[in-house]
Motif scaffolding. Sequence first.
Motif, PDB file in Angstrom:
ATOM      1  N   MET A 117     -61.673 -98.147  26.340  1.00 32.54           N
ATOM      2  CA  MET A 117     -60.472 -96.994  25.822  1.00 32.54           C
ATOM      3  C   MET A 117     -61.624 -96.329  25.409  1.00 32.54           C
ATOM      4  SD  MET A 117     -58.731 -95.890  22.974  1.00 32.54           S
ATOM      5  CE  MET A 117     -58.183 -97.096  22.346  1.00 32.54           C
ATOM      6  N   HIS A 118     -62.296 -96.920  24.281  1.00 32.25           N
ATOM      7  CA  HIS A 118     -63.332 -96.303  22.944  1.00 32.25           C
ATOM      8  C   HIS A 118     -63.547 -95.280  23.719  1.00 32.25           C
ATOM      9  CE1 HIS A 118     -65.666 -96.597  19.419  1.00 32.25           C
ATOM     10  NE2 HIS A 118     -64.709 -96.710  19.050  1.00 32.25           N
ATOM     11  N   ALA A 119     -64.815 -95.864  24.705  1.00 29.83           N
ATOM     12  CA  ALA A 119     -65.559 -94.883  25.026  1.00 29.83           C
ATOM     13  C   ALA A 119     -65.165 -93.888  26.064  1.00 29.83           C
ATOM     14  CB  ALA A 119     -66.581 -95.870  25.672  1.00 29.83           C
ATOM     15  N   ALA A 120     -63.639 -94.743  26.614  1.00 27.04           N
ATOM     16  CA  ALA A 120     -63.027 -93.048  27.495  1.00 27.04           C
ATOM     17  C   ALA A 120     -62.828 -91.780  25.931  1.00 27.04           C
ATOM     18  CB  ALA A 120     -61.730 -93.521  28.029  1.00 27.04           C
ATOM     19  N   VAL A 121     -62.560 -91.878  25.504  1.00 24.91           N
ATOM     20  CA  VAL A 121     -61.967 -91.570  24.679  1.00 24.91           C
ATOM     21  C   VAL A 121     -62.581 -90.818  24.161  1.00 24.91           C
ATOM     22  CG1 VAL A 121     -60.072 -90.694  22.477  1.00 24.91           C
ATOM     23  CG2 VAL A 121     -59.626 -92.534  23.796  1.00 24.91           C
ATOM     24  N   LEU A 122     -64.130 -90.973  23.842  1.00 21.76           N
ATOM     25  CA  LEU A 122     -65.111 -90.378  22.892  1.00 21.76           C
ATOM     26  C   LEU A 122     -65.631 -89.560  23.243  1.00 21.76           C
ATOM     27  CD1 LEU A 122     -67.177 -93.125  20.329  1.00 21.76           C
ATOM     28  CD2 LEU A 122     -64.750 -91.389  20.083  1.00 21.76           C
ATOM     29  N   ALA A 123     -65.474 -90.081  25.091  1.00 17.81           N
ATOM     30  CA  ALA A 123     -66.486 -89.284  26.100  1.00 17.81           C
ATOM     31  C   ALA A 123     -65.453 -88.141  26.748  1.00 17.81           C
ATOM     32  CB  ALA A 123     -66.665 -89.689  27.270  1.00 17.81           C
ATOM     33  N   ALA A 124     -64.531 -87.989  26.217  1.00 19.72           N
ATOM     34  CA  ALA A 124     -63.327 -86.617  26.230  1.00 19.72           C
ATOM     35  C   ALA A 124     -63.784 -85.663  25.191  1.00 19.72           C
ATOM     36  CB  ALA A 124     -61.892 -86.944  26.534  1.00 19.72           C
ATOM     37  N   THR A 125     -63.769 -86.407  23.889  1.00 24.38           N
ATOM     38  CA  THR A 125     -63.066 -86.116  22.920  1.00 24.38           C
ATOM     39  C   THR A 125     -64.941 -84.395  23.304  1.00 24.38           C
ATOM     40  OG1 THR A 125     -62.522 -87.484  21.614  1.00 24.38           O
ATOM     41  CG2 THR A 125     -64.464 -85.598  20.486  1.00 24.38           C
ATOM     42  N   VAL A 126     -66.213 -85.253  23.813  1.00 28.36           N
ATOM     43  CA  VAL A 126     -67.160 -84.478  23.439  1.00 28.36           C
ATOM     44  C   VAL A 126     -66.853 -83.215  24.432  1.00 28.36           C
ATOM     45  CG1 VAL A 126     -69.600 -84.666  24.399  1.00 28.36           C
ATOM     46  CG2 VAL A 126     -69.125 -86.402  22.895  1.00 28.36           C
ATOM     47  N   ALA A 127     -66.005 -83.788  25.683  1.00 29.03           N
ATOM     48  CA  ALA A 127     -66.154 -82.731  26.926  1.00 29.03           C
ATOM     49  C   ALA A 127     -65.135 -81.401  26.689  1.00 29.03           C
ATOM     50  CB  ALA A 127     -65.834 -83.785  27.677  1.00 29.03           C
ATOM     51  N   GLU A 128     -64.034 -81.511  25.279  1.00 26.61           N
ATOM     52  CA  GLU A 128     -63.499 -80.868  25.798  1.00 26.61           C
ATOM     53  C   GLU A 128     -64.370 -80.123  24.188  1.00 26.61           C
ATOM     54  OE1 GLU A 128     -60.092 -80.062  25.719  1.00 26.61           O
ATOM     55  OE2 GLU A 128     -60.031 -81.427  27.705  1.00 26.61           O
ATOM     56  N   LEU A 150     -60.200 -77.724  19.812  1.00 28.35           N
ATOM     57  CA  LEU A 150     -59.567 -79.271  20.323  1.00 28.35           C
ATOM     58  C   LEU A 150     -58.348 -79.808  19.965  1.00 28.35           C
ATOM     59  CD1 LEU A 150     -62.539 -81.614  20.507  1.00 28.35           C
ATOM     60  CD2 LEU A 150     -60.413 -81.854  18.943  1.00 28.35           C
ATOM     61  N   THR A 151     -57.587 -80.962  20.234  1.00 26.48           N
ATOM     62  CA  THR A 151     -56.255 -81.137  19.824  1.00 26.48           C
ATOM     63  C   THR A 151     -56.955 -82.503  20.469  1.00 26.48           C
ATOM     64  OG1 THR A 151     -54.602 -80.690  22.215  1.00 26.48           O
ATOM     65  CG2 THR A 151     -54.934 -79.152  20.125  1.00 26.48           C
ATOM     66  N   VAL A 152     -56.124 -83.709  19.833  1.00 26.37           N
ATOM     67  CA  VAL A 152     -55.488 -84.861  20.609  1.00 26.37           C
ATOM     68  C   VAL A 152     -55.129 -85.203  21.676  1.00 26.37           C
ATOM     69  CG1 VAL A 152     -54.923 -86.861  19.714  1.00 26.37           C
ATOM     70  CG2 VAL A 152     -56.067 -85.257  18.074  1.00 26.37           C
ATOM     71  N   GLU A 153     -54.066 -84.245  21.648  1.00 25.97           N
ATOM     72  CA  GLU A 153     -53.299 -84.402  22.585  1.00 25.97           C
ATOM     73  C   GLU A 153     -54.070 -84.279  23.637  1.00 25.97           C
ATOM     74  OE1 GLU A 153     -52.123 -82.562  20.208  1.00 25.97           O
ATOM     75  OE2 GLU A 153     -49.923 -83.818  19.833  1.00 25.97           O
ATOM     76  N   ARG A 154     -54.800 -82.992  24.278  1.00 27.66           N
ATOM     77  CA  ARG A 154     -55.898 -82.818  25.295  1.00 27.66           C
ATOM     78  C   ARG A 154     -56.783 -83.530  25.408  1.00 27.66           C
ATOM     79  NH1 ARG A 154     -56.187 -77.927  27.834  1.00 27.66           N
ATOM     80  NH2 ARG A 154     -57.770 -78.323  27.715  1.00 27.66           N
ATOM     81  N   VAL A 155     -57.229 -84.473  24.588  1.00 28.25           N
ATOM     82  CA  VAL A 155     -58.344 -85.150  24.276  1.00 28.25           C
ATOM     83  C   VAL A 155     -58.021 -86.195  25.327  1.00 28.25           C
ATOM     84  CG1 VAL A 155     -60.171 -87.252  22.510  1.00 28.25           C
ATOM     85  CG2 VAL A 155     -59.637 -84.628  23.046  1.00 28.25           C
ATOM     86  N   ALA A 156     -56.498 -86.908  24.419  1.00 23.46           N
ATOM     87  CA  ALA A 156     -55.436 -88.076  25.637  1.00 23.46           C
ATOM     88  C   ALA A 156     -55.503 -87.570  27.114  1.00 23.46           C
ATOM     89  CB  ALA A 156     -54.269 -88.390  24.601  1.00 23.46           C
ATOM     90  N   GLN A 157     -55.347 -86.899  27.044  1.00 22.57           N
ATOM     91  CA  GLN A 157     -54.381 -86.138  28.173  1.00 22.57           C
ATOM     92  C   GLN A 157     -56.033 -86.251  29.254  1.00 22.57           C
ATOM     93  OE1 GLN A 157     -53.176 -82.474  28.401  1.00 22.57           O
ATOM     94  NE2 GLN A 157     -51.482 -83.105  29.065  1.00 22.57           N
ATOM     95  N   ARG A 158     -57.005 -85.671  29.067  1.00 18.13           N
ATOM     96  CA  ARG A 158     -58.410 -85.703  29.411  1.00 18.13           C
ATOM     97  C   ARG A 158     -59.027 -87.402  29.653  1.00 18.13           C
ATOM     98  NH1 ARG A 158     -63.494 -82.735  31.070  1.00 18.13           N
ATOM     99  NH2 ARG A 158     -62.840 -80.771  30.251  1.00 18.13           N
ATOM    100  N   ALA A 159     -59.030 -88.597  28.899  1.00 24.11           N
ATOM    101  CA  ALA A 159     -58.899 -90.216  28.756  1.00 24.11           C
ATOM    102  C   ALA A 159     -58.064 -90.268  29.377  1.00 24.11           C
ATOM    103  CB  ALA A 159     -59.234 -90.044  27.372  1.00 24.11           C
ATOM    104  N   GLY A 160     -57.156 -90.114  29.675  1.00 22.10           N
ATOM    105  CA  GLY A 160     -55.354 -90.545  30.391  1.00 22.10           C
ATOM    106  C   GLY A 160     -55.246 -92.078  29.618  1.00 22.10           C
TER     107      GLY A 160
END
Lengths: 214, 214
Positions: free
Chosen positions: A20-31, A40-50
């Motif tokens: 989960m940790h890695a997925a969220v960080l990767a989603a943050t970089v992508a966003e 960038l919002t936490v909502e969008r990062v969370a959605q992207r990371a699933g």
Amino acid sequence: MELGSTPADRPRPVGRGPKMHAAVLAATVAELAEGGYAALTVERVAQRAGVHKTTVYRRWKDRAALVVDALAEHIATDIPMPDTGSIGGDLREMARSLVGWLVSPTGRAVEAALISDAVRLPEIAEARARIFGDRFRRAEPVVARAVARGELPVGTDPSAVVSALAAPIHFRLLVSGGPLDDTVAEQAARITLAAARAGVLDTPARVAGPVDKG
Amino acid sequence: MELGSTPADRPRPVGRGPKMHAAVLAATVAELAEGGYAALTVERVAQRAGVHKTTVYRRWKDRAALVVDALAEHIATDIPMPDTGSIGGDLREMARSLVGWLVSPTGRAVEAALISDAVRLPEIAEARARIFGDRFRRAEPVVARAVARGELPVGTDPSAVVSALAAPIHFRLLVSGGPLDDTVAEQAARITLAAARAGVLDTPARVAGPVDKG
């Protein structure tokens, strides 16, 4: 599946812990790469990371903390430290890795976000300070080995070496323009090696943190 | 007189010839510093300089030509080339002049305009190429004297010297953050001197022109 479908259309459950940790960080970089820091919002990062955004907030207090972690992690992974057996070879490899990262789509976008927002936002300054702190620390063994081999003078400072190496590359990218290629990397390595051998890279480099605007 | 009064409130006639020329270029730099390239118009420059816009158009075909001229002229005037008697002293002076200019209000604003707009606008790339071409040419005597004094190897390239000197200073300003002061200037001069003495500043620096996006 359409490439254009939004991440929200297809949340992938990633579970908990390191994954989960890695997925969220990767989603943050992508966003960050897609829309910069402002969008960038936490909502969008969370959605992207699933994951649910409460899961993100449980680990990171706000988007700034998330971005700081994501960038530090991303750059540490993408720009590895070499061990070629000589300081000349190591500097050349480090310079090439930096150029390679800066010309990659993610590197370009992240760099643009860091540079353009850096002046105004303390959290971006914090990310920057953390990233450089990491890079400096990771260069320590490279410099220590060179000193042990007698290639560089005792007292050579790893942060000064990293800064000297990165400066000509960023100058080409941000100021003078022109091709960002192996020639620039090679020249940055030559300049840094000459300066280090002459003993002028003996003073720790300064990097602005969130409370130090320079 | 109110500081906030617009230039349009008080046009000052400046006549023709060199005086008009200088007034228009100074007004262009002032407009650029105030609002960046995007907001700059020949009308506003003309108002500020106290001339009619047809007078401006008679000499410069468009705002791009005007900006290229104004920046090249401004930087040539504000960053003089020293002759201290030693290359170490000359490099230190050049680095200090650049730092001094970059921390001045005009320098900050012009640099921001050049950097932020540079990626998109060919005319800004032209201004940049012209400015660097000027700086490189003006550094030629400094390097030639150092070679004649036996301080630097034959074949040392002035454009490589100028780039090596400017890189650490811009790196501090744009990337790492931290104070932009004499310490940075001093370190840039030391690195450049070591690299030049070692013979690695032997290859002309590349600068992107309007048709070369790198």
